[in-house]
Design a protein around this motif. Structure first.
Motif, PDB file in Angstrom:
ATOM      1  N   THR A 112       0.834  -1.200   0.000  1.00  0.00           N
ATOM      2  CA  THR A 112       0.000   0.000   0.000  1.00  0.00           C
ATOM      3  C   THR A 112       0.873   1.255   0.000  1.00  0.00           C
ATOM      4  N   VAL A 113       0.279   2.393  -0.420  1.00  0.00           N
ATOM      5  CA  VAL A 113       0.978   3.674  -0.436  1.00  0.00           C
ATOM      6  C   VAL A 113       0.150   4.706   0.330  1.00  0.00           C
ATOM      7  N   ALA A 114       0.795   5.794   0.705  1.00  0.00           N
ATOM      8  CA  ALA A 114       0.117   6.803   1.526  1.00  0.00           C
ATOM      9  C   ALA A 114       0.111   8.162   0.834  1.00  0.00           C
ATOM     10  N   PHE A 115      -0.806   9.006   1.251  1.00  0.00           N
ATOM     11  CA  PHE A 115      -0.855  10.431   0.909  1.00  0.00           C
ATOM     12  C   PHE A 115      -1.143  10.697  -0.568  1.00  0.00           C
ATOM     13  N   GLY A 116      -1.824   9.774  -1.209  1.00  0.00           N
ATOM     14  CA  GLY A 116      -2.243  10.029  -2.580  1.00  0.00           C
ATOM     15  C   GLY A 116      -1.292   9.480  -3.621  1.00  0.00           C
ATOM     16  N   SER A 117      -1.817   9.365  -4.835  1.00  0.00           N
ATOM     17  CA  SER A 117      -1.055   8.788  -5.930  1.00  0.00           C
ATOM     18  C   SER A 117      -0.033   9.777  -6.478  1.00  0.00           C
ATOM     19  N   THR A 118       1.121   9.259  -6.903  1.00  0.00           N
ATOM     20  CA  THR A 118       2.112  10.072  -7.609  1.00  0.00           C
ATOM     21  C   THR A 118       1.948   9.929  -9.118  1.00  0.00           C
ATOM     22  N   ARG A 119       0.930   9.210  -9.530  1.00  0.00           N
ATOM     23  CA  ARG A 119       0.668   9.007 -10.955  1.00  0.00           C
ATOM     24  C   ARG A 119      -0.147  10.178 -11.498  1.00  0.00           C
ATOM     25  N   ASP A 120       0.327  10.792 -12.553  1.00  0.00           N
ATOM     26  CA  ASP A 120      -0.373  11.919 -13.172  1.00  0.00           C
ATOM     27  C   ASP A 120      -1.501  11.369 -14.040  1.00  0.00           C
TER      28      ASP A 120
END
Length: 529
Positions: A110-118
């Motif tokens: 899982t990842v945190a603080f929102g996606s880094t994908r544009d």
């Protein structure tokens, strides 16, 4: 004072006689000699650089100019750690690699603080979640798919994500063993690649797809032609479930495989049936396949000899011939159809390929997969001929996209290389792979523990399947193979997304378009002049 001076003299005498002091003397002498040798070496290099005529930088900047080549060589290693952003690196960015590493290790993905994908660029794919997603209690097991209903021994499997072709020789013994063991534990298949069947493919106990390359490695006679006897002997192995005839691969369409002579050990030479220590270069196509009719004849011949499902692998460039292929299949009868087509992408991976081919020839999977699936559907052959998609599909979203478009299976080579520990060092063709995957250097292979890496392969395959199921359930279907083009959307140049069904539905009939061999995109029907 005299007493103190005497004490110091006695201490100096003791030190002069001690081993430690002698070592210090020797090291001091070596240090001075080393400095002298260094100065001499710099002087020699200065003379060499200033007098040579091949390299302008070294001639103008003696000695210092050599650092340019050092930094250039080191740049490809350090760039991914210090300079590249998470999602900008090629061929695989840090975000993709990190996800695979975590999945293979069995740690939190899982990842945190929102996606880094544009999500704004044109071509960005997203999935259309429904307001009432599938509850876990209503989820279905992944359906069994039958491949080769007209073969004497059809193959039935529920696997979604499998291991694409990687030859023993191109990759190492421990790598093949780990892949085979992991594939068996995950319930997926392992493709041998064109390099023939090694004992290590069998040792792990996995289901195997035997690939017949243009050089017929492992099933060739003394003249390099297909040997029916060797083919039948291979088919006698219960683990070999299918046979795949390789027409082309994404990295080098129109050119045969390349294995450097440094990797052709006596063992590999025996497996392939070639001389040891010599570069192994396959023909650029099967000499006996010169037309659609001969391709179908070849497929039928292999299926008749082996009794097992037989298909072919290719990367699409020209695609108008697909309609001719389907028409000929329907004319002959669907029992003569290939049992599957493995579709590679123009950006498919390999250890060694000419740059003009790897960069400029063939169609990428996002363009070729819908063309193939639509052509089969148009000729009512989609349920007869199974489609496997491969080419940089290493994360669950990419696998789910392929299923939406129409693939029955997805295969990957480089994704599973990452699960083995590949760090994208770009040394695959130099026998110096630092992780032991693509080298026959025993010292480097030592770092690849078969038991541990086999578990990583299993965890990676299972995590991909699990998270493809998560996407499917979010879209409101009970299992991944029920995904279709309405479940995914693609961003347009105007900043508005459309469903894949609408996006690909605008394409003109592939048969009506001239072949561009991947240099330019096919025209859209609405945009045609």
């Amino acid at each position: 004072m005299g007493t103190f001076g005497g004490a110091m003299k006695n201490l100096a005498d003791v030190l002069n006689d001690s081993v430690i002091w002698q070592i210090v003397d020797i090291m001091s002498a070596l240090f001075i000699v080393g400095i002298g040798c260094g100065v001499l070496a710099i002087a020699v290099l200065f003379i060499i650089d200033s007098t040579q005529t091949k390299h302008a930088v070294r001639r103008n900047y003696p000695v210092i100019g050599r650092f340019r080549y050092i930094f250039e060589a080191l740049g490809e290693y350090f760039r991914q750690y210090f300079f590249a952003m998470d999602r900008e690196e090629l061929p695989f960015n840090r975000a993709q690699r990190a996800w695979v590493y975590r999945a293979a290790k069995g740690v939190d993905t899982t990842v945190a603080f929102g996606s880094t994908r544009d999500l704004r660029p044109a071509g960005t794919v997203t999935f259309a979640n429904c307001p009432f997603p599938t509850l876990d209690r209503n989820a279905a097991e992944t359906a069994l798919i039958e491949i080769g209903p007209y073969a004497r021994k059809p193959f039935r499997t529920a696997s979604i994500y499998n291991i694409s072709g990687m030859s023993y020789g191109a990759i190492s013994k421990p790598a093949v063993l780990a892949l085979s063991k992991g594939a068996r534990m995950a319930g997926i298949w392992l493709n041998t690649g064109e390099g023939g069947l090694s004992p290590y493919h069998l040792e792990g106990g996995a289901d195997i797809v035997f690939q017949i390359g243009t050089a017929k490695y492992g099933c060739r006679d003394a003249d390099g032609a297909l040997s029916d006897e060797k083919l039948a002997a291979l088919a006698a192995h219960e683990q070999i479930r299918m046979f795949e005839i390789k027409l082309s691969q994404g990295a080098k369409p129109g050119k045969g495989g390349i294995l450097p002579g440094s990797k052709v050990t006596p063992e590999i030479a025996a497996i392939r049936g070639i001389p040891a220590g010599h570069d192994s270069i396959s023909p650029n196509r099967h000499p006996e396949v010169d037309s659609i009719g001969e391709l179908l004849d070849f497929v039928s011949h292999v299926r008749e000899i082996t009794g097992k499902p037989t298909g072919f692998k290719l990367v699409l460039g020209a695609y108008d011939w697909l309609d001719e292929l389907c028409a000929e299949i329907n004319r002959r009868g669907i029992q003569n159809a290939p049992d599957f087509i493995s579709l590679d992408s123009a950006d498919g991976g390999t250890g060694a390929a000419p740059m003009p081919l790897i960069d400029y020839v063939g169609l990428p999977i996002w363009e070729s997969l819908p063309v193939l699936c639509d052509t089969l559907e148009r000729h009512k052959l989609k349920s007869r001929i199974r489609v496997t998609a491969s080419g940089k599909l290493i994360t669950p979203a990419e696998v789910a996209w392929a299923l939406c478009v129409g693939a029955d299976f997805v295969c990957s080579a480089r994704g599973f290389m990452f699960s083995l520990g590949c760090i994208q060092a770009l040394q695959c063709n130099k026998n110096t792979c630092p992780t032991g995957i693509t080298t026959h250097n025993k010292r480097l292979q030592r770092g690849l523990d078969v038991t541990d890496k086999g578990e990583r392969v299993r965890r990676y395959a299972e995590r991909v399947t699990q998270e493809v199921c998560v996407i499917a359930h979010s879209c409101g279907v009970t299992e991944p193979r029920r995904l279709n083009r309405e479940h995914a959307r693609i961003m347009g140049p105007d900043g508005v997304s459309v469903s894949l069904a609408d996006y690909y539905g605008r394409w003109a009939d592939a048969a009506a378009l001239p072949s561009r061999n991947g240099i330019s995109r096919p025209r859209f029907g609405a945009d045609a002049a």
